[in-house]
Design a protein around this motif. Structure first.
Motif, short mmCIF file in Angstrom:
data_model
loop_
_atom_site.label_atom_id
_atom_site.label_comp_id
_atom_site.label_asym_id
_atom_site.label_seq_id
_atom_site.Cartn_x
_atom_site.Cartn_y
_atom_site.Cartn_z
N LYS A 82 36.04 21.04 37.38
CA LYS A 82 34.95 20.63 36.65
C LYS A 82 34.89 21.36 35.18
O LYS A 82 34.01 21.19 34.26
CB LYS A 82 33.63 21.28 37.43
CG LYS A 82 33.15 20.58 38.79
CD LYS A 82 32.05 20.97 39.24
CE LYS A 82 31.53 20.36 40.80
NZ LYS A 82 30.49 21.30 41.45
N TYR A 83 35.87 22.15 34.95
CA TYR A 83 35.90 23.14 33.88
C TYR A 83 37.33 22.51 33.17
O TYR A 83 38.18 22.15 33.75
CB TYR A 83 36.05 24.50 34.22
CG TYR A 83 34.74 24.84 35.13
CD1 TYR A 83 33.27 25.14 34.39
CD2 TYR A 83 34.87 24.84 36.41
CE1 TYR A 83 32.51 25.30 35.25
CE2 TYR A 83 33.67 25.22 37.23
CZ TYR A 83 32.48 25.34 36.61
OH TYR A 83 31.55 25.53 37.54
N HIS A 84 37.46 22.80 31.81
CA HIS A 84 38.45 22.67 31.26
C HIS A 84 39.58 24.10 31.33
O HIS A 84 40.89 23.69 31.31
CB HIS A 84 38.31 22.71 29.61
CG HIS A 84 37.48 21.64 29.08
ND1 HIS A 84 35.99 21.65 28.93
CD2 HIS A 84 37.66 20.20 29.16
CE1 HIS A 84 35.33 20.67 28.59
NE2 HIS A 84 36.42 19.69 28.60
N MET A 85 39.22 25.13 31.62
CA MET A 85 40.01 26.24 31.94
C MET A 85 39.22 27.16 32.90
O MET A 85 38.15 27.39 32.85
CB MET A 85 40.37 27.11 30.60
CG MET A 85 41.25 28.30 30.64
SD MET A 85 41.29 29.02 28.93
CE MET A 85 42.21 27.68 28.08
N ILE A 86 40.22 27.67 33.86
CA ILE A 86 39.90 28.96 34.91
C ILE A 86 40.55 30.01 34.17
O ILE A 86 41.90 29.91 33.81
CB ILE A 86 40.22 28.49 36.15
CG1 ILE A 86 39.59 27.28 36.64
CG2 ILE A 86 39.83 29.58 37.16
CD1 ILE A 86 38.15 27.25 36.81
N ILE A 87 39.89 31.14 34.18
CA ILE A 87 40.52 32.69 33.92
C ILE A 87 40.38 33.21 35.32
O ILE A 87 39.14 33.38 35.80
CB ILE A 87 39.99 33.20 33.02
CG1 ILE A 87 40.27 32.61 31.58
CG2 ILE A 87 40.59 34.60 33.10
CD1 ILE A 87 39.85 33.10 30.34
N THR A 88 41.41 33.82 35.80
CA THR A 88 41.23 34.46 37.20
C THR A 88 42.74 35.20 37.34
O THR A 88 43.72 35.39 36.19
CB THR A 88 41.32 33.32 38.28
OG1 THR A 88 41.10 34.02 39.75
CG2 THR A 88 42.55 32.50 38.39
N TYR A 89 43.14 35.73 38.48
CA TYR A 89 44.07 36.70 38.77
C TYR A 89 45.24 35.60 39.04
O TYR A 89 45.09 34.51 40.06
CB TYR A 89 43.79 37.51 39.72
CG TYR A 89 43.17 38.87 39.13
CD1 TYR A 89 44.12 39.83 38.66
CD2 TYR A 89 41.85 39.07 39.37
CE1 TYR A 89 43.26 40.85 38.05
CE2 TYR A 89 41.22 40.16 38.92
CZ TYR A 89 41.96 40.96 38.16
OH TYR A 89 41.15 42.08 37.75
N ASN A 90 46.51 35.72 39.06
CA ASN A 90 47.56 35.03 39.48
C ASN A 90 47.77 35.28 40.78
O ASN A 90 47.76 36.52 41.69
CB ASN A 90 48.89 35.48 38.84
CG ASN A 90 50.04 34.59 39.31
OD1 ASN A 90 49.91 33.46 39.74
ND2 ASN A 90 51.37 35.08 39.12
N SER A 91 47.51 34.20 41.74
CA SER A 91 47.54 33.90 43.19
C SER A 91 47.83 32.87 43.65
O SER A 91 48.08 31.84 42.96
CB SER A 91 46.10 34.74 43.63
OG SER A 91 45.22 33.67 43.12
N ARG A 92 47.67 32.72 45.09
CA ARG A 92 48.03 31.32 45.75
C ARG A 92 46.82 30.46 45.27
O ARG A 92 47.04 29.11 45.08
CB ARG A 92 47.87 31.62 47.31
CG ARG A 92 48.02 30.37 48.22
CD ARG A 92 49.10 29.43 47.73
NE ARG A 92 50.49 30.16 47.84
CZ ARG A 92 51.59 29.41 47.51
NH1 ARG A 92 51.64 28.28 47.13
NH2 ARG A 92 52.74 29.83 47.71
N THR A 93 45.74 30.80 45.00
CA THR A 93 44.66 29.93 44.50
C THR A 93 44.91 29.41 43.34
O THR A 93 44.63 28.26 43.18
CB THR A 93 43.33 31.00 44.44
OG1 THR A 93 42.97 31.50 45.72
CG2 THR A 93 42.25 30.25 43.80
#
Length: 386
Positions: A82-93
């Protein structure tokens, strides 16, 4: 003609104009929202998110719309797109939500080992742009007074702590009351004992055990037994499972502490007047030739095409933005030649670039489990360690 008669005569016309005006305003709002680049944050600490948002606003001249996703449940691919970009931690997700490849002109500015941390199936699925780190800090005054050598591996670390007992009431402390810190300590010990290759297998065991509510897997019990041995030898503070950052600061103020282990982001809460007497080190390794660095990476994921997204990727890794982010968040930059906030964060980047396993996530970030279940399992670990 009276006002009443005028209104009656032109009522439909006036209502029509008013309706068109409302529709026009609604369309302008809709178009404004649609032209903004939609960026979502997932599991990023609030203060860190605030600083990243400020840089993104500067990069895009405000043409962005920010969203904070529910961190208590797994992020699905459908929700992420639903978003152009996701900012998160590097992970399996980060892998599972199906991001698009990172533009080559962004990833090429990273040291090779950091590039490889998000490389899979012939592409980089994410752009790492900030690094945290689970590290060891040693009180330099005691080290100098006792004439102690630098630590080379885990055995020399234990020997160092034994000698520090001559000067320090408490050779070592960890922050066991905080779930994230506890898991960080266990993760660092596991990677140290088993090496980076086997570590990722243990991450999966940890994930499955939490998800099913199973007992602690054998290889993790081995790690916990090693931690208990440190405590039994009088090297690790006997009440470390109840300790928090305020306890660490108190022991530092009283000159009773020889060393502590914690995340770089947590260490930043310690006043400079105290922390300046401590040097940070890579967590000591057992005799493993293939080792990584427990350094959770904050990454950007491209979910949908948008002209601002490629610009953001290019700018995120630029020297100026990397320098700004490092100084504001006090985390380590990833770009090879960007200016870091201080020697601590510069060391983190160097260690990640030099380690043959590169930066690796801790157990919690390696594969997502919700905070409630993580807390339940952290309590299971605490019970085992008592």
């Amino acid at each position: 003609m009276s006002k009443q008669n005028f209104f009656e005569k032109y009522k439909l016309f006036i209502i029509g104009i008013a309706g068109l005006t409302i529709i026009l305003i609604a369309n302008l709002i809709f178009l404004g929202n649609n032209t903004a680049t939609k960026i979502a944050f997932y599991q990023i600490p609030e203060n860190t998110q605030k600083h990243i948002e400020a840089e993104l606003l500067s990069i895009t001249e405000g043409k962005v719309k920010f969203h904070t996703l529910n961190s208590s449940k797994p992020l699905s691919e459908k929700e992420a797109h639903k978003y152009h970009m996701i900012i998160t931690y590097n992970s399996r997700t980060a892998i599972n939500i199906g991001p698009e490849p990172v533009p080559d002109n962004a990833i090429k500015y990273l040291p090779t080992k950091i590039q490889l941390s998000t490389y899979q199936d012939g592409k980089n699925y994410a752009l790492p742009f900030l690094l945290d780190h689970y590290e060891l800090a040693l009180y330099t005054t005691y080290k100098t007074q006792l004439g102690l050598s630098d630590i080379s591996d885990f055995e020399s670390f234990k020997d160092y702590l034994e000698k520090i007992k001559e000067a320090a009431d408490f050779p070592l402390i960890a922050i066991g009351s905080d779930d994230n810190e506890l898991i960080g300590f266990v993760s660092a010990m596991a990677q140290s004992i088993y090496g980076v290759n086997e570590y990722f297998d243990i991450c999966q065991e940890f994930n499955k055990a939490q998800a099913r509510g199973d007992e602690i897997p054998y290889r993790i019990r081995v790690v916990l037994d090693e931690i208990k041995e440190l405590e039994n030898l009088g090297l690790l503070h006997k009440n470390w499972l109840n300790a928090n950052i305020k306890d660490v600061i108190f022991l530092m103020e009283q000159h009773q502490l020889g060393a502590f282990v914690t995340y770089l982001s947590t260490q930043r809460q310690i006043p400079y007047v105290l922390i300046k007497y401590y040097n940070s080190y890579l967590f000591p390794q057992h005799n493993s030739t293939a080792f990584g660095v427990i350094a959770p990476e904050i990454v950007a994921l491209k979910m949908e095409s948008d002209k601002n997204v490629d610009l953001i990727f290019e700018k995120l890794i630029s020297n100026q933005v990397q320098t700004n982010l490092s100084k504001k968040t006090m985390l380590a930059p990833t770009a090879a030649i960007a200016e870091s906030s201080d020697i601590q964060s510069d060391n983190v980047r160097y260690w990640c670039a030099a380690a043959n396993g590169g930066p690796v996530p801790d157990f919690q970030k390696a594969s997502f489990i919700g905070p409630d279940r993580l807390h339940e399992y952290a309590d299971k670990i605490r019970e085992y360690l008592k």
